[in-house]
Scaffold this motif. Sequence first.
Motif, PDB file in Angstrom:
ATOM      1  N   THR A 177      19.356 102.051  65.627  1.00 45.91           N
ATOM      2  CA  THR A 177      18.957 103.436  65.352  1.00 45.91           C
ATOM      3  C   THR A 177      20.153 104.380  65.552  1.00 45.91           C
ATOM      4  OG1 THR A 177      18.115 103.575  67.615  1.00 45.91           O
ATOM      5  CG2 THR A 177      16.522 103.104  65.893  1.00 45.91           C
ATOM      6  N   GLU A 214      21.495 106.902  62.757  1.00 47.04           N
ATOM      7  CA  GLU A 214      21.649 108.328  63.019  1.00 47.04           C
ATOM      8  C   GLU A 214      23.080 108.779  62.754  1.00 47.04           C
ATOM      9  OE1 GLU A 214      19.551 109.748  66.442  1.00 47.04           O
ATOM     10  OE2 GLU A 214      21.189 111.089  66.982  1.00 47.04           O
ATOM     11  N   LEU A 268       9.510 106.804  64.206  1.00 46.39           N
ATOM     12  CA  LEU A 268      10.785 106.240  63.829  1.00 46.39           C
ATOM     13  C   LEU A 268      10.973 104.870  64.437  1.00 46.39           C
ATOM     14  CD1 LEU A 268      12.941 108.979  63.089  1.00 46.39           C
ATOM     15  CD2 LEU A 268      14.333 107.141  64.015  1.00 46.39           C
ATOM     16  N   THR A 269      10.621 104.791  65.699  1.00 41.91           N
ATOM     17  CA  THR A 269      10.940 103.581  66.444  1.00 41.91           C
ATOM     18  C   THR A 269       9.953 102.457  66.180  1.00 41.91           C
ATOM     19  OG1 THR A 269      11.673 105.084  68.175  1.00 41.91           O
ATOM     20  CG2 THR A 269      11.622 102.750  68.719  1.00 41.91           C
ATOM     21  N   VAL A 303      10.805 100.029  63.411  1.00 44.28           N
ATOM     22  CA  VAL A 303      12.015  99.334  63.804  1.00 44.28           C
ATOM     23  C   VAL A 303      11.675  98.300  64.873  1.00 44.28           C
ATOM     24  CG1 VAL A 303      14.317  99.576  64.788  1.00 44.28           C
ATOM     25  CG2 VAL A 303      13.396 101.372  63.311  1.00 44.28           C
TER      26      VAL A 303
END
Lengths: 183, 183, 183, 183
Positions: free
Chosen positions: C145, C149, C114-115, C118
Amino acid sequence: MRDHVAAGLLEVAARVLAERGDQASMIDIAAAAGVARATLYRYFPNRDALLRALTDAALAELAERIADARLDAVPVPEAVARLTRAMVGAAAKYRGLVIFNKPPDMAREADHALTAPVGELFERGAAEGTFRPELPTRTLIEVYTGLLEGSVVRVLRGRLGVEEASAAITKIFLEGALVRPET
Amino acid sequence: MRDHVAAGLLEVAARVLAERGDQASMIDIAAAAGVARATLYRYFPNRDALLRALTDAALAELAERIADARLDAVPVPEAVARLTRAMVGAAAKYRGLVIFNKPPDMAREADHALTAPVGELFERGAAEGTFRPELPTRTLIEVYTGLLEGSVVRVLRGRLGVEEASAAITKIFLEGALVRPET
Amino acid sequence: MRDHVAAGLLEVAARVLAERGDQASMIDIAAAAGVARATLYRYFPNRDALLRALTDAALAELAERIADARLDAVPVPEAVARLTRAMVGAAAKYRGLVIFNKPPDMAREADHALTAPVGELFERGAAEGTFRPELPTRTLIEVYTGLLEGSVVRVLRGRLGVEEASAAITKIFLEGALVRPET
Amino acid sequence: MRDHVAAGLLEVAARVLAERGDQASMIDIAAAAGVARATLYRYFPNRDALLRALTDAALAELAERIADARLDAVPVPEAVARLTRAMVGAAAKYRGLVIFNKPPDMAREADHALTAPVGELFERGAAEGTFRPELPTRTLIEVYTGLLEGSVVRVLRGRLGVEEASAAITKIFLEGALVRPET
DNA sequence: TATGAATGAGTGTTCATTCAT
DNA sequence: TATGAATGAACACTCATTCAT
């Protein structure tokens, strides 16, 4: 299959509850049945459901025995004999669960199933002049059911046999324990 | 002083146990007595001790009533009447605790205290030919105590009065419920 | 065949887990899929394996969407728009499972998947002077993020649509909610 | 004394619930507090009561912080800054329990306490023309609360400090992450 | 002495998981 | 292969009992 197992569990539960009293735990019952606690819960989703099923079965058995007895087709004394045998028999088989240990919300229903036939029979006896007039029917009913209940306890404890108890209860209740003065 | 408080607690305990049944908790009893739980434990070191004390008191009361009744000084039928009144009275006062809810290890003692006088009286009755010979004395005893126990339950439930029950039990047990065919 | 069934079960599991939360039981999932519990276990040997498979699928979907977005081929603001849409879309489809409810030992892997994109994008933005210099890149990443979320949760609750959320997130994150003072 | 202990237990519970998630058991909480399970039950009669007390405390704290912020006495952008700090601070202190893990029957109340001040403020902003007209107020609210929630999670994970997060959220939400083109 | 506080042991119940068919 | 049945481990909660004040 399922019903068969459930019936077996009920039988064990009746025995355990009679032995250990109402505080018998689900642990006790499951252990006595030789299954895990969770298995017991497969068949009865909670303690209440088990007690209810037990009471249902006992009441059904009792109702059947009473129906078979055709109480209204025979004279009152004979009807008392049959009713006594039916009740002692059913109570002994189900370990007195019809009488004691009723789940609170079934107490009314159970009491009714138990009391109704007794009430009808004694009313008829009163109407027909079978019973001593100085004893109110209500009192008669209470003493009779008390006698039944107390005697069933003895049967469950193995101090009296079913037949022995039924016969003695009937005889004593109707004619008393005293030897009859010959006329 | 101490004994006085203990007696008060016992009285409360008898009432609560009768109302809530055997599963009444120490919490219930302490609350009903208006004291802290720990205080209850000062007087009775544990639940068993409390029940034992309760049973002791009830048995003592019963023994006293029976002694007062001078059973062996009167004819068997009158003795049955007195014994019945003594037992129903004591049981009602102690909420049936002599009869039910006995701590397991006192059952024998309690049963004895209960059964012994009944046994003696019925043996005498049998010897004197007072009772129907076709009913074994043992059976007679069981049915009589069962009748007592069952009826006391009704008294505790408020369905019968003490006097009403005693009289009816005596009459029915001795002479039966049927109207006597006049000679 | 096998994979096909497994995929169907995963889909159902995603729905149920999203509805009931992490405490959805295997019972719930099996029931929702219309199969016996044991059948579910045929495809996923335990609860963890199921969650892991779910997360795997979600991460794969997310990776594919991001790859399709060709982030490095477009200016940073447009790349943020595409990344946002990819993440909100994937998270909505998999009910937020990439983001929440990760099996503990996959958290690291999931967070990375996910990170990483980004991080790369924001590093580029920083290098190119696209972002305000007073906001550290690390902070920017966390807030972005977090925004994703939190918004996905709203999408899952039906309070925002996927497109609506994606557009609003992009706009607000890049340009703020305040009306611009005209020059 | 009692309240003091209860408060201490609440604090521990907040920490454990934040760490282990909603499925943290009473065992976990009691162990973390260094007391026996039964002791925990002395202060909170059941799990629900504990969660409720926790939410109550968090909502009260939040309400107090918001009241202290005098939102309606300052311009909208400053009000957003204060509201953000109030919410992040309260949520961080109570481990996000206002926002997540609300006992179901308090969800409405909690959501209201959370949403109401946000709603008022944003309505005012819309009326005063503070916010971009192309973004519906409803959407603005959802994205803002989502941003808060998502960021609080990061704060709880230790990835952002309370002040850092509050400032960044306010700045980004109001003015965006992009460097301003100089006029 | 009386009591509030603390706790260990047990009960009812659920659930992930395994087994036999 | 698919499933009904069985179970061990965990959890919420209660209660008899002990301890410190």
